[in-house]
Write a protein that holds these residues in place. Structure first.
Motif: not given
Length: 269
Positions: A50-61
């Motif tokens: 979930x730590x890297x999933x947050x990075x995906x979500x943040x970068x896309x937004x």
């Protein structure tokens, strides 16, 4: 007279505030508001970790915000897998069970409106073909996006670091090699095991250990001496630890690269 003076000042302040509100309204009305129908809906299959999933979500937004020049957010759907269960299946070599988890996530995201999905990690791509076969929507492959990024820098040989599964098998590296790029991976079993341990026991919990970071940087530097022109951080947790400022060698952050591929889909590029 004094009361009249105070009343006049109060009235002036009210008028000024009203003017400011009106100006703010006019300024906001000039910002084009984009609705979701102008963007594709993307599903993120995350949780590994979930730590890297947050990075995906943040970068896309952030990237979509920048594209529109305001706080327009993309239509994202997130399905989080149980990482403990995924790791148990990996240890037990039950990749069919992992594929089933990913298919179930993809089907649910599709039902919720997702027009494409991506796995927020490298290792799940081991079962990419089995999952894609079961879905009616495309799965954006992390290796394709990475190969494209390497080509843009005109490099011919790169080091690939990831979990033991992605280093010992070729489900990621071959797909990059098929794009005309030589891919190096660590050959010593003890190095492979230690890199895997750092990922599983430390980074997936969000723990950054300085001695482990030094170890990874040493592996990279040794590979550069052997001809590597760049390094692919082929585990989406490595970018939590290794940064471009740490090296002179170009880094290919698969988390960011894959996220940008997701942005391209959302913006219909």
């Amino acid at each position: 007279m004094k009361k009249y003076f105070y009343f006049s000042i109060a009235l002036l302040l009210v008028c000024c505030n009203d003017a400011k509100v009106e100006n703010n309204k006019n300024a906001q009305s000039e910002i084009p508001i984009k609705n979701n129908s102008e963007m594709n809906v993307l599903g993120l299959i995350g949780g590994t970790s979930w730590h890297s999933t947050i990075e995906y979500y943040s970068a896309i937004n952030k990237t979509v915000n920048t594209h529109y020049g305001n706080n327009t957010n993309p239509p994202l759907l997130v399905y989080t897998l149980n990482q403990a269960e995924v790791h148990r299946f990996q240890v037990e070599n039950k990749w069919d069970s992992i594929a089933h988890m990913l298919v179930n996530a993809g089907l649910n995201l599709n039902k919720a409106g997702a027009e494409s999905v991506l796995f927020c990690a490298n290792t799940p791509h081991k079962v990419y073909d089995a999952v894609q076969e079961k879905l009616d929507i495309p799965v954006i492959h992390i290796a394709d996006a990475t190969a494209s990024a390497i080509h843009k820098q005109e490099l011919k040989k790169v080091l690939f670091l990831g979990t033991k599964y992605s280093m010992q098998e070729n489900f990621i590296t071959k797909r990059i090699e098929d794009n005309g790029i030589d891919v190096l991976v660590p050959q010593e079993q003890e190095v492979i095991d230690e890199l895997h341990r750092i990922i599983i026991e430390e980074l997936t919990y969000g723990n950054i250990v300085e001695s482990s970071k030094a170890y990874v940087l040493n592996v990279i530097q040794n590979s550069v001496k052997e001809g590597a022109e760049g390094v692919v951080l082929g585990c989406t947790e490595f970018p939590l630890m290794i940064f471009q400022d740490d090296l002179e060698t170009p880094i290919f952050d698969t988390t960011k690269i894959h996220s940008m591929a997701g942005v391209d889909f959302i913006l219909k590029k």
